[in-house]
Design a protein around this motif. Structure first.
Motif, mmCIF file in Angstrom:
data_model
loop_
_atom_site.group_PDB
_atom_site.id
_atom_site.type_symbol
_atom_site.label_atom_id
_atom_site.label_comp_id
_atom_site.label_asym_id
_atom_site.label_seq_id
_atom_site.Cartn_x
_atom_site.Cartn_y
_atom_site.Cartn_z
ATOM 1 N N MET A 1 0.921 -1.325 -0.036
ATOM 2 C CA MET A 1 0.021 -0.124 0.107
ATOM 3 C C MET A 1 0.995 1.346 -0.112
ATOM 4 O O MET A 1 0.533 2.104 -0.523
ATOM 5 C CB MET A 1 -0.829 0.037 1.264
ATOM 6 C CG MET A 1 -1.953 -1.042 1.004
ATOM 7 S SD MET A 1 -3.528 -0.481 -0.105
ATOM 8 C CE MET A 1 -3.925 1.073 0.476
ATOM 9 N N GLU B 1 -9.426 -0.197 1.479
ATOM 10 C CA GLU B 1 -8.419 -0.780 0.258
ATOM 11 C C GLU B 1 -7.399 -1.727 0.907
ATOM 12 O O GLU B 1 -7.034 -2.798 0.355
ATOM 13 C CB GLU B 1 -7.774 0.472 -0.767
ATOM 14 C CG GLU B 1 -7.169 -0.491 -1.858
ATOM 15 C CD GLU B 1 -6.494 0.659 -2.641
ATOM 16 O OE1 GLU B 1 -5.574 0.398 -3.444
ATOM 17 O OE2 GLU B 1 -6.961 2.023 -2.509
ATOM 18 N N MET B 2 -6.666 -1.416 2.093
ATOM 19 C CA MET B 2 -5.817 -2.166 2.668
ATOM 20 C C MET B 2 -6.572 -3.358 3.337
ATOM 21 O O MET B 2 -6.000 -4.601 3.171
ATOM 22 C CB MET B 2 -5.101 -1.472 3.737
ATOM 23 C CG MET B 2 -4.131 -2.144 4.459
ATOM 24 S SD MET B 2 -2.834 -1.202 5.655
ATOM 25 C CE MET B 2 -1.898 -2.407 6.217
ATOM 26 N N LYS C 1 -6.915 -6.111 0.475
ATOM 27 C CA LYS C 1 -5.733 -6.604 0.114
ATOM 28 C C LYS C 1 -5.532 -7.584 1.112
ATOM 29 O O LYS C 1 -5.098 -8.791 0.596
ATOM 30 C CB LYS C 1 -4.646 -5.516 0.082
ATOM 31 C CG LYS C 1 -3.391 -6.203 -0.568
ATOM 32 C CD LYS C 1 -2.334 -4.835 -0.840
ATOM 33 C CE LYS C 1 -2.674 -4.180 -2.274
ATOM 34 N NZ LYS C 1 -2.522 -5.216 -3.084
#
Length: 821
Positions: free
Chosen positions: A71, A119-120, A123
């Motif tokens: 990231m 978003e992290m 992931k």
């Protein structure tokens, strides 16, 4: 693991795709799981779970690191600066994660602009899914945790056992504050719902020989609930750290040993099945026992299964006591349960108190259970205590007392004959419960008979008879687990113990009989022809009074109900009722019952004989099903076996002649045989004894003893006569003996299958040849004949099948025998 970290670092440096990183992690996970059995062999119960938990922690930390680097690259902020934390829930949070259990993970965050936390999170989750780990996950902001906890009791339970894994300690601190608020929110409702949930699980998963280690009685949920409520009320990190007035150190030691063992059992269960599994199925026991170091034998498997049941009972007992102490200020006692609280100060007094309350079903309150297990008592019961023990079985609801003693693990002390079968498994493909639990269930069903006819039979017993029957019902399987037959051992144990309880000797004798033959009624009802006379007389010969027959019927009902829910059903209920009614009808046939008893003893002797045991199963069955009682009453086992062996080899007929001190002819035939012809040819010889016995495969055995022997020259003629008697040659009988009507007695009601004729007359030349010849001419089939001559008189008995011409022609037969026709 260091090499894996190095590989991932290199992949990150080279900007490798996520699936390449996941592949390395997946390979590492596979290698780890492949070596788990070796790790398990060198670890304790909880220790193995902690090691496994730490391994998963390491993997999650690595995934977090990968996501963190991907990231932000070289500009990655400190972990504490990112508003995200990875939190373990459930068994993973308690560091009790079993190898194939779901990994319950919660990702807690704060949605702060600029950090791209969502978003992290995505992931992290994609990487974890690609590794193949079984993941159960939740994603929440810190602010919504409290509201989420109120939506479902299961979610709240999972949240209160959270554990920090990786990420921001700041977020974790805020999470802990939210968890504290959740923990203090409406504890009464939480406690009530969790107790109701546990009771429902216990009803769904009772303590059988295939227990559910997680959800069932005495399983991990019992222990978990102590921890959860302790966490809510005291914020305790473990059961051990609860206040001393709740968890006694000595009690905890026993509890912990049992829990450690069950941890190992569940881990071995997962390793054996290679999946998440909570039910300890019987077919899995050999593999699990082997992993735990038990001998790979029937005894080893039984020892293992026994310890499982014992451990579950320990968890059940102490969880019950501790939960009561933890929750008594938050719950209302259900009056329907009719709880008994301790009032007496000594063990005998407590037992007497239970007896006074057993006029209706009751439950011992946890405070009563704790008093029972902590109060002083002598090493073994004395005279006074035996008087109280005897009173247990006189109560209308003895089950409630016995169940209390079982719960407190005191059955071995109070009812000593049960000592060796407490927790004893039954690997017979029939029973679902350990012996002591099965026995308790039988007593319950004896006290809750749901068939009006059987209830009437039970109500007709007097108080002492009911007490004896209850004790018999509880001890009927007490002889199991020994090398000797459990029926005989159980009868002996009952006799000794009943004597200590001062039970009447006549009742003790009845109780011995009931235990000795307690499986007989169900076996015969479900396996034999209930309209076969031999079967009925054989069964009824063990229970020669209506009272005893009533008792075995009631005992069989209770025993079958105690096996499992559906063992006793409408189909076998009808079979048992038929057997009972058929047996009731023959109880007044004392002579035939005595003969049946003697035959049974001879059959038992046969079963122990090495020659019998050397035969095939089919041959053994044919011998035991020989319809003629005479063969069993007159001959020793060796002789029966010799006759049977010759019969197995007989195609048409075979014979033996003995001519030593007197002449004896033995014949086994398959086809028709003109016995009248043979006897007529030998009419100059005096018959002193003749036996006719039906065998098997339509074979008959004839044995004729004469008063004298014959010359060697006459033997050739004799053999010719025997051969000729199989050609159906008919010859007129040259001599009619004198037989009077009063010397003939015919009883066509002798039994359902057979009529009987007695002939008591003066001995005369050709008498037997005349009678047999007459029967041959009319076509009467003699099933058994016993011919005896003594002091110039004959006493002959003929057992004749009723499906022939006999009973329809009795007057005609008597006229022909007496020469009046």
């Amino acid at each position: 693991m260091d090499s894996v970290k190095a590989q991932i670092e290199e992949l990150l440096y080279n900007n490798a795709a996520d699936f390449e990183i996941a592949k390395v992690l997946k390979k590492d996970i596979k290698t780890y799981f492949d070596t788990l059995e070796e790790t398990f062999a060198n670890s304790g119960g909880k220790d193995f779970l902690v090691k496994h938990t730490k391994k998963i922690d390491t993997l999650l930390k690595m995934v977090y690191r990968v996501a963190h680097r991907e990231m932000f690259g070289n500009y990655a902020p400190m972990k504490n600066s990112l508003p995200l934390a990875l939190v373990a829930l459930g068994s993973y949070g308690r560091e009790q994660l079993c190898v194939y259990s779901d990994i319950d993970l919660m990702l807690v965050y704060k949605d702060i602009p600029g950090y791209n936390i969502k978003e992290m999170i995505e992931k992290i989750l994609y990487l974890l899914w690609d590794t193949g780990l079984k993941l159960g996950h939740r994603v929440h902001t810190v602010e919504e945790l409290y509201d989420v906890s109120k939506t479902d009791i299961t979610i709240k339970t999972a949240l209160i056992e959270s554990r920090f894994i990786e990420g921001s300690h700041f977020i974790w601190t805020e999470t802990q504050n939210a968890l504290g608020k959740i923990r203090h929110d409406d504890p009464k409702t939480f406690i009530q719902k969790k107790l109701e949930e546990l009771e429902q699980k216990h009803q769904k998963f009772p303590l059988t020989m295939e227990p559910n280690l997680k959800e069932g009685v005495g399983g991990f949920r019992d222990a978990n609930l102590v921890f959860w409520i302790g966490k809510v009320l005291y914020n305790a990190d473990s059961i051990k750290n609860l206040p001393a007035d709740i968890v006694d150190e000595k009690e905890y030691r026993s509890f912990r040993i049992a829990l450690e063992f069950l941890f190992r059992v569940r881990s071995a269960l997962h390793l054996t099945t290679h999946k998440k599994e909570d039910k300890l199925r019987l077919d899995l026991i050999p593999g699990i026992a082997r992993l735990l170091g038990y001998e790979d034998s029937q005894q080893g498997h039984m020892k293992f299964a026994r310890k499982v049941t014992e451990s579950l009972k320990i968890i059940r007992l102490y969880s019950c006591i501790w939960l009561d102490k933890l929750t008594r200020d938050y719950i209302t006692v259900d009056p329907k349960k009719n709880f008994v609280y301790p009032e007496a100060k000594d063990f005998n007094g407590l037992l007497k108190q239970l007896c006074t309350r057993a006029d209706r079903p009751f439950y011992a309150h946890p405070t009563f259970l704790q008093k029972l297990i902590t109060v002083d008592r002598s090493d073994r019961p004395g005279k006074t205590l035996y008087q109280t023990i005897a009173a247990i079985f006189h109560q209308p609801y003895s089950y409630s007392i016995l169940s209390t003693l079982s719960y407190a693990k005191l059955l071995k002390y109070v009812i000593s004959p049960i000592r060796k079968v407490v927790d004893l498994p039954q690997f017979d493909g029939y029973h679902q419960y350990a012996v002591d639990i099965h026995s308790l269930r039988c007593v319950y069903h004896l006290e809750h008979i749901d068939e009006p006819f059987l209830q009437e039979l039970f109500d007709a017993l007097n108080d002492d008879e009911k007490a004896m029957l209850k004790l018999v019902t509880f001890l009927h399987d007490a002889g199991k687990g020994r090398k000797r037959d459990h029926h005989a051992v159980g009868a002996s144990l009952f006799k000794v113990f009943a004597g200590k309880l001062q039970i009447d000797k006549t009742l003790i004798k009845q109780g011995e009989t009931l235990i000795l033959y307690h499986t007989l009624m169900s076996n015969i009802a479900q396996r034999e022809d209930l309209y076969n006379e031999k079967v009925i007389f054989s069964f009824a010969s063990h229970f020669k009074t209506k009272k005893l027959l009533d008792m075995i019927y009631i005992l069989t009902y209770a025993d079958m109900h105690g096996v499992s829910k559906d063992t006793y059903n409408s189909f076998n209920a009808r079979l048992l009722r038929t057997l009972y009614k058929q047996s009731l009808e023959v109880l007044d046939r004392t002579v035939m019952l005595d003969e049946a008893s003697k035959r049974i003893r001879k059959e038992q002797a046969l079963k122990r004989h090495p020659l019998f045991n050397g035969l095939t199963r089919i041959q053994q069955k044919k011998i035991l099903q020989i319809p003629s009682n005479l063969l069993f009453l007159r001959y020793q086992p060796e002789r029966i076996l010799a006759i049977s062996k010759r019969a197995f080899d007989t195609k048409t007929y075979e014979y033996e002649i003995s001519n030593k001190e007197y002449l004896t002819i033995e014949i086994i035939r398959a086809g028709s045989f003109n016995l009248g012809y043979l006897l007529n040819k030998l009419a100059n010889l005096e018959v002193v004894n003749m036996d006719i016995c039906k065998l098997f495969n339509d074979l008959k055995y004839f044995k004729i003893d004469f008063a004298q022997k014959i010359s060697p020259e006459e033997l050739g003629f004799l053999e010719a006569y025997i051969h000729d008697s199989f050609t159906n040659k008919q010859e007129a009988i040259p001599y009619k003996p004198v037989i009077k009507k009063g010397e003939i007695d015919i009883d066509c009601d002798h039994s359902k299958t057979y009529a009987i004729m007695h002939l008591k007359s003066r001995n005369q030349k050709g008498l037997l040849a005349y009678v047999i010849g007459l029967f041959d001419n009319i076509g009467i089939d003699i099933a058994t004949a016993k011919i005896h001559t003594l002091k110039n008189s004959v006493r002959d008995m003929f057992l004749i099948e009723k499906n022939g011409n006999f009973c329809h022609n009795t007057d005609k037969i008597i006229d022909k025998l007496t020469g009046e026709n």
